[in-house]
Design a protein around this motif. Structure first.
Motif, short mmCIF file in Angstrom:
data_model
loop_
_atom_site.label_atom_id
_atom_site.label_comp_id
_atom_site.label_asym_id
_atom_site.label_seq_id
_atom_site.Cartn_x
_atom_site.Cartn_y
_atom_site.Cartn_z
N HIS A 58 -2.42 12.62 83.63
CA HIS A 58 -3.27 11.47 83.32
C HIS A 58 -4.64 11.96 82.85
CE1 HIS A 58 -0.32 8.91 85.38
NE2 HIS A 58 -0.28 9.87 86.30
N VAL A 59 -5.22 11.26 81.89
CA VAL A 59 -6.54 11.63 81.38
C VAL A 59 -7.42 10.38 81.32
CG1 VAL A 59 -5.83 13.67 80.08
CG2 VAL A 59 -5.67 11.44 79.00
N PHE A 60 -8.70 10.55 81.64
CA PHE A 60 -9.62 9.42 81.64
C PHE A 60 -11.00 9.84 81.17
CE2 PHE A 60 -13.03 7.03 83.72
CZ PHE A 60 -12.77 5.76 83.23
N GLY A 61 -11.62 8.96 80.41
CA GLY A 61 -13.01 9.11 80.03
C GLY A 61 -13.52 7.77 79.55
N SER A 62 -14.81 7.54 79.67
CA SER A 62 -15.38 6.30 79.15
C SER A 62 -16.42 6.62 78.09
CB SER A 62 -16.02 5.49 80.29
OG SER A 62 -17.11 6.19 80.86
N GLY A 63 -16.64 5.68 77.18
CA GLY A 63 -17.57 5.93 76.08
C GLY A 63 -17.09 7.09 75.23
N HIS A 64 -18.01 7.96 74.83
CA HIS A 64 -17.61 9.10 74.00
C HIS A 64 -16.71 10.07 74.75
CE1 HIS A 64 -20.74 7.69 71.22
NE2 HIS A 64 -20.05 8.34 70.32
N SER A 65 -16.74 10.03 76.08
CA SER A 65 -15.84 10.89 76.85
C SER A 65 -14.39 10.44 76.76
CB SER A 65 -16.29 10.94 78.32
OG SER A 65 -17.51 11.62 78.44
N MET A 66 -14.18 9.24 76.22
CA MET A 66 -12.81 8.78 75.99
C MET A 66 -12.20 9.50 74.79
SD MET A 66 -11.32 4.93 75.25
CE MET A 66 -11.94 4.20 76.78
N LEU A 67 -13.02 9.99 73.88
CA LEU A 67 -12.50 10.60 72.66
C LEU A 67 -11.65 11.84 72.93
CD1 LEU A 67 -15.63 10.16 70.36
CD2 LEU A 67 -13.57 8.74 70.45
N ILE A 104 -10.50 13.98 84.46
CA ILE A 104 -11.55 12.99 84.24
C ILE A 104 -12.71 13.66 83.52
CG2 ILE A 104 -13.15 11.39 85.34
CD1 ILE A 104 -11.13 11.13 87.61
N ILE A 105 -13.07 13.07 82.39
CA ILE A 105 -14.10 13.65 81.53
C ILE A 105 -15.36 12.80 81.60
CG2 ILE A 105 -14.63 14.39 79.16
CD1 ILE A 105 -11.44 14.06 78.78
#
Length: 243
Positions: free
Chosen positions: A43-52, A110-111
Protein backbone atom coordinates in the motif's frame (compact mmCIF):
# COMPACT_ATOMS: atom_id res chain seq x y z
CA UNK A 1 26.98 28.22 -14.63
CA UNK A 2 23.25 28.87 -14.83
CA UNK A 3 20.61 28.37 -12.16
CA UNK A 4 19.43 25.31 -14.09
CA UNK A 5 22.96 23.88 -13.79
CA UNK A 6 22.94 24.64 -10.07
CA UNK A 7 19.61 22.90 -9.69
CA UNK A 8 20.77 19.82 -11.56
CA UNK A 9 23.88 19.65 -9.38
CA UNK A 10 21.81 20.03 -6.21
CA UNK A 11 19.50 17.18 -7.25
CA UNK A 12 22.44 14.90 -8.04
CA UNK A 13 24.10 15.70 -4.71
CA UNK A 14 20.91 14.86 -2.84
CA UNK A 15 20.57 11.61 -4.78
CA UNK A 16 24.12 10.73 -3.73
CA UNK A 17 23.23 11.54 -0.12
CA UNK A 18 20.56 8.87 -0.43
CA UNK A 19 23.30 6.23 -0.33
CA UNK A 20 23.13 6.69 3.45
CA UNK A 21 19.71 5.02 3.35
CA UNK A 22 21.01 1.74 1.89
CA UNK A 23 20.65 -0.30 5.07
CA UNK A 24 17.17 0.98 5.82
CA UNK A 25 16.17 0.50 2.17
CA UNK A 26 17.26 -3.12 2.31
CA UNK A 27 15.35 -3.68 5.55
CA UNK A 28 12.16 -2.11 4.13
CA UNK A 29 12.54 -4.07 0.89
CA UNK A 30 12.79 -7.26 2.94
CA UNK A 31 9.51 -6.43 4.69
CA UNK A 32 7.84 -5.86 1.32
CA UNK A 33 9.27 -9.02 -0.23
CA UNK A 34 8.15 -11.08 2.77
CA UNK A 35 4.60 -9.74 2.45
CA UNK A 36 4.42 -10.22 -1.32
CA UNK A 37 5.75 -13.77 -1.03
CA UNK A 38 2.62 -14.70 0.92
CA UNK A 39 0.20 -12.96 -1.45
CA UNK A 40 0.20 -9.56 0.24
CA UNK A 41 -0.27 -6.16 -1.32
CA UNK A 42 1.98 -3.11 -0.97
CA UNK A 43 0.00 0.00 0.00
CA UNK A 44 1.20 3.54 -0.76
CA UNK A 45 -0.09 6.86 0.52
CA UNK A 46 0.68 10.53 0.12
CA UNK A 47 -1.30 13.76 0.10
CA UNK A 48 -0.80 16.82 -2.07
CA UNK A 49 2.41 16.61 -4.07
CA UNK A 50 3.42 13.60 -1.98
CA UNK A 51 0.63 11.73 -3.75
CA UNK A 52 2.56 11.99 -7.03
CA UNK A 53 5.26 9.41 -6.16
CA UNK A 54 2.54 7.11 -4.83
CA UNK A 55 0.61 7.41 -8.09
CA UNK A 56 3.78 6.77 -10.07
CA UNK A 57 4.32 3.47 -8.24
CA UNK A 58 0.90 2.10 -9.23
CA UNK A 59 0.33 0.26 -12.52
CA UNK A 60 3.77 1.32 -13.63
CA UNK A 61 5.60 -0.49 -16.43
CA UNK A 62 8.57 -2.17 -14.79
CA UNK A 63 6.97 -1.78 -11.37
CA UNK A 64 5.36 -4.17 -8.94
CA UNK A 65 1.83 -5.22 -9.85
CA UNK A 66 0.31 -5.54 -6.35
CA UNK A 67 0.58 -1.88 -5.37
CA UNK A 68 -2.54 -0.29 -3.92
CA UNK A 69 -2.93 3.49 -3.79
CA UNK A 70 -4.70 4.72 -0.65
CA UNK A 71 -6.42 7.45 -2.58
CA UNK A 72 -8.70 10.22 -1.40
CA UNK A 73 -9.79 12.82 -4.01
CA UNK A 74 -9.84 15.48 -1.29
CA UNK A 75 -6.10 15.05 -0.84
CA UNK A 76 -5.21 15.18 -4.54
CA UNK A 77 -2.54 17.72 -5.59
CA UNK A 78 -4.76 19.43 -8.14
CA UNK A 79 -6.80 20.97 -5.30
CA UNK A 80 -4.02 22.54 -3.19
CA UNK A 81 -6.25 24.76 -1.03
CA UNK A 82 -8.46 21.81 -0.12
CA UNK A 83 -5.45 19.58 0.58
CA UNK A 84 -3.75 22.08 2.84
CA UNK A 85 -6.85 22.16 5.03
CA UNK A 86 -7.85 18.52 4.97
CA UNK A 87 -4.41 17.07 5.74
CA UNK A 88 -4.45 19.08 8.97
CA UNK A 89 -7.80 17.71 10.15
CA UNK A 90 -7.48 15.53 13.22
CA UNK A 91 -9.28 12.21 12.73
CA UNK A 92 -9.40 12.34 8.94
CA UNK A 93 -6.41 10.05 8.42
CA UNK A 94 -7.76 7.52 10.90
CA UNK A 95 -11.11 7.37 9.09
CA UNK A 96 -9.40 7.14 5.70
CA UNK A 97 -7.25 4.19 6.80
CA UNK A 98 -10.19 2.42 8.45
CA UNK A 99 -12.00 2.37 5.10
CA UNK A 100 -9.10 0.54 3.39
CA UNK A 101 -8.53 -3.18 2.96
CA UNK A 102 -5.38 -3.29 5.08
CA UNK A 103 -4.28 -6.74 6.21
CA UNK A 104 -1.91 -7.89 8.92
CA UNK A 105 1.59 -8.59 7.65
CA UNK A 106 1.39 -6.19 4.72
CA UNK A 107 3.40 -2.99 4.26
CA UNK A 108 2.27 0.59 3.77
CA UNK A 109 4.65 3.26 2.48
CA UNK A 110 3.65 6.77 3.56
CA UNK A 111 5.19 9.75 1.83
CA UNK A 112 5.28 13.19 3.42
CA UNK A 113 8.02 15.76 2.94
CA UNK A 114 7.34 17.52 6.23
CA UNK A 115 5.76 14.63 8.13
CA UNK A 116 4.08 17.07 10.53
CA UNK A 117 0.40 16.99 9.51
CA UNK A 118 -2.14 14.77 11.29
CA UNK A 119 -3.41 12.86 8.23
CA UNK A 120 -0.25 10.93 7.21
CA UNK A 121 0.60 10.36 10.87
CA UNK A 122 -2.86 8.96 11.59
CA UNK A 123 -2.76 6.71 8.51
CA UNK A 124 0.53 5.34 9.83
CA UNK A 125 -0.88 4.82 13.33
CA UNK A 126 -4.02 3.09 12.09
CA UNK A 127 -2.07 0.82 9.73
CA UNK A 128 0.37 -0.07 12.49
CA UNK A 129 -2.52 -0.85 14.80
CA UNK A 130 -3.91 -3.26 12.21
CA UNK A 131 -0.65 -5.19 12.08
CA UNK A 132 1.02 -3.62 9.04
CA UNK A 133 4.62 -2.49 8.82
CA UNK A 134 4.93 1.25 8.16
CA UNK A 135 7.68 2.69 5.98
CA UNK A 136 7.97 6.49 5.97
CA UNK A 137 9.56 8.52 3.19
CA UNK A 138 10.18 11.98 4.62
CA UNK A 139 12.75 14.73 5.12
CA UNK A 140 14.29 14.59 8.58
CA UNK A 141 15.74 18.06 8.05
CA UNK A 142 12.41 19.69 7.33
CA UNK A 143 10.43 17.63 9.82
CA UNK A 144 12.69 18.34 12.78
CA UNK A 145 12.92 22.04 11.92
CA UNK A 146 9.15 22.54 11.95
CA UNK A 147 6.55 22.27 14.71
CA UNK A 148 4.24 19.27 14.44
CA UNK A 149 0.54 19.91 13.83
CA UNK A 150 -0.40 16.59 15.41
CA UNK A 151 -2.23 17.06 18.75
CA UNK A 152 0.39 14.92 20.54
CA UNK A 153 3.30 16.62 18.81
CA UNK A 154 4.17 13.51 16.82
CA UNK A 155 5.86 13.42 13.45
CA UNK A 156 5.62 10.72 10.80
CA UNK A 157 9.16 9.65 11.58
CA UNK A 158 8.06 8.97 15.18
CA UNK A 159 5.43 6.37 14.24
CA UNK A 160 7.08 4.48 11.36
CA UNK A 161 8.87 1.14 11.59
CA UNK A 162 11.41 2.24 8.97
CA UNK A 163 12.22 5.85 8.06
CA UNK A 164 13.77 6.64 4.68
CA UNK A 165 15.19 10.15 4.58
CA UNK A 166 14.95 11.97 1.26
CA UNK A 167 17.56 14.47 2.52
CA UNK A 168 15.47 17.20 0.85
CA UNK A 169 16.14 20.56 2.53
CA UNK A 170 13.82 22.55 4.75
CA UNK A 171 11.18 24.32 2.66
CA UNK A 172 12.00 21.98 -0.26
CA UNK A 173 14.17 24.59 -1.96
CA UNK A 174 17.74 24.12 -3.17
CA UNK A 175 18.72 27.47 -4.66
CA UNK A 176 18.07 31.19 -4.52
CA UNK A 177 17.81 33.28 -7.68
CA UNK A 178 19.42 36.70 -8.01
CA UNK A 179 16.19 38.46 -7.03
CA UNK A 180 15.99 36.43 -3.81
CA UNK A 181 13.39 33.92 -5.04
CA UNK A 182 13.79 30.50 -3.42
CA UNK A 183 13.16 27.59 -5.79
CA UNK A 184 14.43 24.20 -6.90
CA UNK A 185 12.04 21.66 -5.30
CA UNK A 186 13.36 18.12 -4.96
CA UNK A 187 11.08 16.19 -2.59
CA UNK A 188 8.98 14.56 -5.33
CA UNK A 189 12.01 13.45 -7.34
CA UNK A 190 13.73 12.00 -4.30
CA UNK A 191 10.64 10.28 -2.90
CA UNK A 192 9.94 8.69 -6.29
CA UNK A 193 13.50 7.39 -6.46
CA UNK A 194 13.21 5.86 -2.99
CA UNK A 195 9.85 4.27 -3.73
CA UNK A 196 11.05 2.65 -6.95
CA UNK A 197 14.22 1.56 -5.14
CA UNK A 198 12.07 -0.20 -2.56
CA UNK A 199 10.22 -2.05 -5.31
CA UNK A 200 13.42 -3.06 -7.08
CA UNK A 201 14.94 -4.22 -3.80
CA UNK A 202 11.88 -6.37 -3.11
CA UNK A 203 12.03 -7.81 -6.64
CA UNK A 204 15.67 -8.73 -6.15
CA UNK A 205 14.93 -10.55 -2.91
CA UNK A 206 11.93 -12.37 -4.35
CA UNK A 207 14.00 -13.47 -7.33
CA UNK A 208 16.77 -14.74 -5.05
CA UNK A 209 14.16 -16.88 -3.30
CA UNK A 210 12.99 -18.31 -6.61
CA UNK A 211 9.62 -16.56 -6.50
CA UNK A 212 8.07 -15.40 -9.77
CA UNK A 213 8.16 -11.62 -9.89
CA UNK A 214 4.77 -9.85 -10.05
CA UNK A 215 6.07 -7.11 -12.34
CA UNK A 216 4.16 -5.19 -14.99
CA UNK A 217 5.27 -4.69 -18.59
CA UNK A 218 4.55 -1.73 -20.81
CA UNK A 219 1.12 -2.10 -22.37
CA UNK A 220 2.63 -0.47 -25.45
CA UNK A 221 4.93 -3.45 -26.06
CA UNK A 222 3.86 -6.58 -27.87
CA UNK A 223 2.19 -8.97 -25.44
CA UNK A 224 2.11 -6.36 -22.67
CA UNK A 225 -1.65 -6.43 -22.12
CA UNK A 226 -1.83 -10.22 -21.84
CA UNK A 227 1.19 -10.36 -19.55
CA UNK A 228 -0.24 -7.69 -17.25
CA UNK A 229 -3.66 -9.31 -17.10
CA UNK A 230 -2.06 -12.54 -15.93
CA UNK A 231 0.15 -10.93 -13.28
CA UNK A 232 -2.71 -8.80 -11.92
CA UNK A 233 -5.29 -11.59 -11.75
CA UNK A 234 -4.37 -12.82 -8.23
CA UNK A 235 -4.88 -9.31 -6.85
CA UNK A 236 -8.23 -8.46 -8.43
CA UNK A 237 -10.45 -6.58 -5.99
CA UNK A 238 -7.58 -5.35 -3.85
CA UNK A 239 -6.09 -2.62 -6.04
CA UNK A 240 -7.77 0.79 -6.10
CA UNK A 241 -6.77 1.71 -9.65
CA UNK A 242 -7.32 -1.57 -11.48
CA UNK A 243 -7.27 -1.19 -15.29
Amino acid sequence: MTSVDDYRRAVLELIESGAEESGRLEHASTLIARSLSTGGVLHVFGSGHSMLPAIDATFRAGGLAPVNLLHDPGLAPWEPTRVSRIERLVGYGTALAQLQDLRRGEVVVIISHSGINPVPIEVAQQAHGQGLSVVAITSRTHSLATASRHPEGLRLLDVADVVLDTHAPEGDVTLTLEDGTETGPTSTILATLLLHSLAIGAMEQLGADGIALPVLRSMNRSGGDDSNAAVLEPFRGRLSREP
